[in-house]
Design an enzyme around this catalytic site. Structure first.
Site, PDB file in Angstrom:
ATOM      1  N   CYS A 154       0.836  -1.201   0.000  1.00 36.43           N
ATOM      2  CA  CYS A 154       0.000   0.000   0.000  1.00 36.43           C
ATOM      3  C   CYS A 154       0.877   1.260   0.000  1.00 36.43           C
ATOM      4  CB  CYS A 154      -0.966  -0.036   1.182  1.00 36.43           C
ATOM      5  SG  CYS A 154      -2.307   1.166   1.065  1.00 36.43           S
TER       6      CYS A 154
ATOM      7  N   HIS B  22      -3.477  -5.256   0.088  1.00 36.83           N
ATOM      8  CA  HIS B  22      -3.047  -5.819   1.376  1.00 36.83           C
ATOM      9  C   HIS B  22      -3.186  -7.346   1.364  1.00 36.83           C
ATOM     10  CE1 HIS B  22      -2.675  -2.063   3.791  1.00 36.83           C
ATOM     11  NE2 HIS B  22      -3.514  -1.599   2.882  1.00 36.83           N
TER      12      HIS B  22
ATOM     13  N   GLU C  85      -1.869  -9.454   3.272  1.00 36.16           N
ATOM     14  CA  GLU C  85      -1.862 -10.021   4.631  1.00 36.16           C
ATOM     15  C   GLU C  85      -3.257 -10.365   5.123  1.00 36.16           C
ATOM     16  OE1 GLU C  85      -1.672  -5.452   5.382  1.00 36.16           O
ATOM     17  OE2 GLU C  85      -1.097  -6.895   3.836  1.00 36.16           O
TER      18      GLU C  85
END
Length: 526
Positions: free
Chosen positions: A369, A499, A501
């Site tokens: 990001c 993202h 994750e």
């Protein structure tokens, strides 16, 4: 509407693992053939977690449908292997906002609007709309918190209306160990249960959280003064690895006890696999939120689930005052770096220095990001020689706005829930490292949370398409925006606008983190 309910409350203090416990129990029941769903109730007045400071509250977890949630929803997704949505989280802010809106619209037909029945009814109605046969409800905070009382009253009423036999109340509490006298102190837990009983909720099971295994006499005291049978007072001491908790719970047969009490048929199949050994790799997260590891929870867990030891958070501000030589001496000790997302100017120049070091020294680095945006800024300044290149987030008057606010965001006034959020279609470019990472997939859906974009069209001298010549940043993924960049002739220099994750699961970490770990270990071509 669910037919059975497990309600998890907390006592003594917060942060003792209600979310891990709830996710672990739900996973066991899911594997046992139960159609289970899970709900987190947060008593704070925020509508969602989107505007919360990560230092105070931990990371903001983003769901596929673009909801900005408490980090416990990340636990739910990782442990259960599912994708949750905005329906899996209720906040006090949402409830009161809805009740006040209904009152303004005249929906209460002139009634005096009160906590009971109007607010409690709103809570109950939302619970009833949840999918699944069994619903695990985790109520945030601790018993005794003034803001949580209305939610406890709502589930008490719901149990009375639907039938107490369809509810199982689990109270997760903490018993401290007093080292000066070498004994566990159960009094806070006794008082916590008494508070719960005064509200009208009698726990069926008590989970006793401790730093170390507790003695049988202390558990007997908890049982005696709480009025809960001894076989339902269960000790869960700290684990070195949170992914051990489902195994521990399963071995204690708590799921069988609850299934029998709630009259649920289970097949007791449990398939739980997680990393038990880890590569001794030193991976650094160059961040600005240092108050708690929870600020980068999903990144840390993604690295962990990819088979590497826990990464270390590096203070980006400390790097700002270092020379290039000092930074090299400091960062040479790391096997890979991650530049995470974030907001605000603090620590930005330190992150840019870390990116410069990684680019010049061929250190594996992943920018997420904001991290990708800073990669573009660093490249513009130090390779493109665009002095003063920046993001308009940090310098509105920069002569080279390599990163700019998206057009769709320029008229947005409110901060909460207004960014480009959730799963977005992303096209992966062939012939790139990113294409290898995704095993040749051409289209993926990744979760986003941003207002700013890399403006490649305005600076064509900095970017190229795959296969083109020149020392430029290769655009390796696109949508309406630049979604990813990478650098040729570098083992792993990858920046992504999204993202990854948020999509890691136990047994299935996101491939970007698996490849970063491979690169950190020098195995990128294995």
């Amino acid at each position: 509407m669910p037919q059975r309910f497990i309600v998890v409350t907390g006592g003594v203090l917060s942060g003792i693992g209600k979310g891990i416990f709830s996710a672990s129990l739900a996973r066991i029941l899911k594997d046992s053939g139960v159609n289970v769903n899970i709900l987190k109730i947060d008593p704070y007045l925020n509508v969602d977690a989107g505007t919360m400071n990560p230092n105070q509250h931990g990371e903001v977890f983003v769901t596929d449908d673009g909801y900005e949630a408490d980090l416990d929803l990340g636990h739910y997704e990782r442990f259960l292997g599912i994708n949750v949505s905005r329906k899996n989280n209720i906040t006090a802010g949402q409830i009161y906002y809805s009740v006040i809106k209904r009152e303004r619209e005249g929906k209460y037909l002139g009634s005096t609007v009160q906590i009971v029945p109007h607010v409690t009814s709103e809570i109950k109605d939302r619970i009833k709309t949840m999918d699944g046969d069994l619903l695990v409800i985790e109520i945030g905070g601790t018993v005794g918190d003034i803001e949580g009382e209305v939610f406890l009253e709502a589930v008490r009423e719901l149990a009375f209306e639907i039938g107490r036999e369809k509810f199982h109340f689990v109270h997760v509490t903490y018993v401290p160990y007093l080292r000066t006298t070498n004994e566990f102190k159960t009094k806070p837990t006794q008082q916590s249960v008494q508070l719960l009983r005064r509200i009208g909720i009698h726990p069926d099971t008590i989970i006793v959280r401790t730093e170390m295994p507790i003695d049988a006499n202390s558990l007997f005291k908890v049982s005696l003064f709480s009025g809960v049978p001894r076989n339902r007072v269960i000790n869960l001491p700290d684990a070195s690895n949170v992914y051990e908790v489902p195994d521990v719970l399963h071995s204690l047969n708590l799921h069988k006890l609850i299934a029998k009490e709630l009259d649920i048929d289970i097949n007791d199949r449990f398939n739980w696999s997680y990393p038990k050994s880890f590569e001794l790799l030193k991976i650094g997260i160059v961040g600005k939120y240092l108050g708690t590891d929870d600020a980068y929870k999903s990144i840390i867990e993604s690295i962990y689930l990819s088979g590497a030891q826990k990464p270390i958070v590096i203070d980006a501000q400390e790097l700002e005052d270092m020379t290039d030589e000092q930074i090299k001496n400091y960062l040479d000790d790391f096997d890979a770096l991650i530049i995470p997302g974030g907001f605000g100017r603090r620590g930005i120049e330190g992150k840019i220095k870390a990116i410069k070091y990684a680019r010049e020294n061929k250190k594996p680095i992943l920018g997420i990001c904001l991290g990708m945006q800073l990669m573009a800024i660093e490249f513009a300044r130090n390779v493109g020689k665009l002095e003063g290149a920046n993001s308009t987030e940090f310098d509105e008057n920069t002569p080279y706005p390599v990163v700019n606010m998206m057009e769709s965001q320029k008229e947005v006034l409110n901060l909460g829930g207004t960014m480009r959020l959730g799963a977005q279609k992303t096209q992966i470019m062939k012939g790139t490292l990113l294409s290898r990472i995704y095993d040749g997939q051409e289209v993926v859906y990744e979760r986003h949370r941003h207002r700013y974009e890399v403006d490649a069209e305005a600076f064509p001298q900095l970017f190229k398409n795959p296969g083109e010549e020149g020392y430029k940043l290769t655009i390796s993924a696109r949508s309406d925006f630049v979604e990813a960049v990478e650098l040729d002739d570098h083992p792993f220099f990858v920046g992504i606008q999204y993202h990854p994750e948020y999509k890691s699961k136990v047994g299935k970490p996101h491939p970007i983190f698996k490849w970063l770990v491979k690169a950190a270990g020098g195995k990128i071509n294995d």
